[in-house]
Enzyme design. Structure first.
Site, short mmCIF file in Angstrom:
data_model
loop_
_atom_site.label_atom_id
_atom_site.label_comp_id
_atom_site.label_asym_id
_atom_site.label_seq_id
_atom_site.Cartn_x
_atom_site.Cartn_y
_atom_site.Cartn_z
N ASP A 1 11.70 -26.27 -104.37
CA ASP A 1 11.89 -26.81 -103.04
C ASP A 1 10.92 -26.08 -102.11
OD1 ASP A 1 13.19 -28.05 -100.74
OD2 ASP A 1 14.15 -26.11 -100.43
N ASP B 1 17.44 -24.04 -102.16
CA ASP B 1 18.36 -23.25 -101.34
C ASP B 1 19.33 -24.08 -100.52
OD1 ASP B 1 17.19 -22.83 -98.07
OD2 ASP B 1 16.23 -24.14 -99.52
N ASP C 1 19.61 -29.71 -102.02
CA ASP C 1 19.10 -29.37 -103.35
C ASP C 1 20.20 -29.35 -104.40
OD1 ASP C 1 16.48 -28.95 -102.37
OD2 ASP C 1 17.03 -26.93 -101.72
#
Length: 709
Positions: free
Chosen positions: A343, A588, A592
């Site tokens: 990410d 995080d 996600d």
């Protein structure tokens, strides 16, 4: 002139890293599996102490037998239920093996088996409960009630689940949006990090889409509901996490994949070894002794210890160095990873904007607070001129820096009353440069536009450059030309992946501020190490805009970028990647979580990670150091190599002892010694990973050496 500012935003205090204490406080300690595992462990320890201290045999025998009862009744009951369904699992086999060990005097061995399996079951129960609790808690992000506009134009408070498609709701400043929909009136900035992962609030006005559970900023919005509560993005995240977690929960350790066949063969062989000699006239005691000897030497104690100590030692070593790996299954998964996906916001970057550039625009407004005005070029065609127009001609470098500082001080003074992340970043930059901030008066926050205040007698406005004209109106008015030059600078900064903010002084463009998220230290090095370790370059999956994603990817050394992804898009991307590779995803945010649950191994950043993300992930980087990601993968691969070596050792010992017992006359003491010897050897071999040198080796292996599996 371009005044480059590299000022970090204020760093918040680190959040407590997730750990055993947090798990216990969450209620995991009240689980029956945990209580019985603790009881069995305490009784086993007490029995061992009593045995070593020379206490009466009846005392430590009694402690061991109570340990059997505490830790073995639940797997034994589960095994009997499975037997009723005509299946034989390893739980029942372990209980039978433990009882058999006690029957021939090896009560310590049986108690050790019971403790190992009770502890494994407790850890699995804790992980399951934590994930289930977090999934339920995610629904709290969406408010329970919303203000709906009734037919008469008034407002009524209704339950969010009762909202229907077509209803219009009112969302006031600071409130969470109650449903997915589109803005029909009003303007504001909305923090939608829980959905898209973007580090900055998104400006919303009529026609823009908003999501349930996101937080409204300073404006008032009227939103028309487009999806029922059961189909919102938040609800879909919950469903995706639950489905993916259920799928991954069925994954087992390697040794458990063959448990049924091994269990059936071992039980059948033991019964045959007892019954057949009776048919040939062998005394019952002699037949029972041979059968129990076979059960002891064939029992998978060494095999269990061959698998668990290396993995558990690797878990302990990783934990000491900032990575919480939640189970031995996870450590196996990490060893299998051959591609890593990241990410962006909060993972490769810190997740907070900072002031990266301040470009002073030419013209009287740029020097309004100064004593000497700067001259502006007559024309500014094209991108190159846009960059040239960023400075005042004829000024020295010192004068240019002083001018940038004056404008930054004006902007920070006006932004002191703002709660917007961009405003806080501007103020932090001014404080970092130790600029004195004049007092601001008549402060006003303008929803969807920015802020306005009067500073040192000047009207200072800071906000979105979206309201600038795209090109001058015939070139007749200098104000239009100045706005057009500002537009070129804005386009230049946005193409570089920055968020551009316009500073106006007394109604004229004075400067453009470029704000951006900061890369985490060591991000590029971690990407390079992972490329060498897995043989495949990492990929970037982000909900942020393509330009910001491309800027971060370039800095990190990533070439494969997929931007603008909603949570379900990330899940689909991970599934597509997993058709060709075993993927570890590092993230995080709440957005996600579904992809983390879907990936072969999910790794969460611990300090800023959302609760759902931390609980869904298989491993947590507690110190937010990206360098630990390639290190833990390398450590997991070494643990797997030790597991294979241990299985070879244990299998060899079992094969030799079983053959001796079946084809010859294996004395019971020698069989026990061989069995215990193999157990000690594989146990000590696995515990080598407890040394700090194991982590240092994993963290510092040359890139080329890491390519080996």
């Amino acid at each position: 002139m371009t005044a480059e500012l590299t000022t970090p935003a204020a760093v918040p205090p680190p959040a407590a890293a997730p750990g055993p204490a947090r798990w216990w406080r969450s209620g995991a300690g009240s689980l029956p599996e945990v209580r019985w595992a603790i009881a069995a462990t305490v009784l086993f320890a007490a029995g061992g102490i009593a045995q070593l201290s020379g206490a009466a045999p009846w005392l430590w025998w009694a402690l061991y037998l109570v340990c059997y009862a505490a830790g073995g009744w639940e797997p034994g009951l589960a095994g009997l239920k499975a037997l009723r369904d005509k299946t034989l699992d390893v739980d029942l086999l372990m209980v039978v093996a433990a009882i058999g060990a006690a029957a021939i005097g090896q009560v310590f061995d049986g108690a050790l088996l019971i403790v190992i399996f009770a502890t494994s079951g407790a850890l699995e129960a804790v992980a399951t409960k934590r994930t289930a609790d977090s999934v339920r808690g995610l629904l709290d992000l969406a408010p329970e009630r919303a203000s709906r506009v009734d037919d008469g134009g008034g407002e009524e408070v209704v339950a969010a689940v009762d909202l229907r498609v077509g209803d219009v709701i009112v969302v006031r400043p600071g409130e969470r949006i109650g449903a997915d929909g589109r803005v029909v009136d009003g303007a504001s900035d909305v923090d939608q990090a829980t959905i898209t992962g973007e580090s900055l609030p998104a400006d919303k006005q009529a026609g823009d889409e908003v999501f349930a559970g996101t937080v409204n900023g300073v404006g008032v919005l009227r939103v028309r509901v487009t999806l029922p509560a059961s189909q919102t993005v938040i609800a879909r995240i919950v469903a995706m996490v639950e489905r993916a977690s259920a799928t991954k929960a069925r994954t087992q350790l390697f040794i458990e994949k063959v448990e049924r066949r091994y269990s059936v063969v071992m039980v059948a062989a033991t019964l045959a070894l007892f019954a057949l000699p009776l048919l040939w006239g062998t005394p019952v005691q002699e037949a029972l002794l041979r059968a129990m000897t076979f059960m002891i030497v064939a029992s998978p104690c060494a095999v269990v210890l061959a698998t668990m100590p290396p993995l558990l030692a690797a878990i302990a070593t990783a934990g000491r160095n900032g990575v919480l790996v939640k189970s031995a299954v996870v450590m196996e998964h990490l060893a299998d990873v051959d591609r890593v996906a990241f990410d962006k916001t909060g993972t490769l970057t810190e997740g907070r904007p900072h002031l990266a550039e301040l470009r002073v625009l030419p013209g009287p407004a740029a020097t309004a607070p100064a004593t000497a005005p700067a001259t502006a070029p007559a024309t500014a065609p094209g991108r190159a001129a846009g960059r040239a127009a960023a400075g005042a001609e004829g000024g020295t470098g010192v004068q240019a820096a002083e001018q940038a500082d004056r404008l930054l001080a004006l902007a920070a003074a006006a932004e002191q009353g703002s709660e917007h992340p961009l405003g806080r970043a501007i103020v932090a930059a001014a404080y970092q440069r130790r600029l004195p901030l004049p007092a601001a008066a008549d402060f006003a926050a303008l929803p969807g536009r920015g802020v306005r205040a009067r500073v040192d007698g000047h009207l200072v406005e800071i906000g979105s450059p979206a309201h600038l004209p795209d090109q001058p109106s015939g070139g007749a008015r200098s104000g239009d030309a100045a706005s057009w030059r500002a537009r070129q600078v804005v386009a230049d900064l946005e193409d570089d992946g920055h968020s551009a903010v316009l500073l106006l002084v007394d109604g004229r463009p004075a400067a453009v501020l470029g704000l951006a998220d900061r890369m985490r230290p060591g991000a590029a090095a971690a990407v390079a190490q992972l490329t060498g370790l897995t043989g495949t370059a990492p990929i970037l999956l982000t909900g942020d805009n393509p330009r910001a994603a491309a800027r971060v990817a370039t800095q990190a050394g990533i070439t494969d970028v997929r931007a603008g992804l909603l949570p379900e898009d990330k899940v689909n991307a991970v599934r597509e990647l997993q058709q060709r590779a075993r993927v570890a995803l590092v993230g995080d945010g709440v957005n996600d979580a579904p992809a983390l649950a879907t990936a072969h191994a999910g790794i969460a950043m611990g300090r800023a990670g959302a609760d759902l993300t931390l609980d869904t992930a298989d491993a947590v980087v507690t110190r937010d150091e990206l360098a630990t990601v390639p290190a833990v993968l390398a450590l997991a691969r070494r643990a797997r190599r030790l597991v294979v070596a241990n299985l070879v050792i244990a299998g060899t010992f079992i094969a030799v002892l079983v053959a001796w017992d079946l084809l010859g006359d294996l004395p019971l003491p020698l069989g026990v010694a061989g069995h215990e010897g193999s157990t000690v050897i594989v146990g000590l071999n696995g515990l080598r990973l407890l040394r700090n040198a194991a982590w240092r080796r994993a963290a510092t292996l040359p890139t080329e050496a890491r390519k080996g599996r």
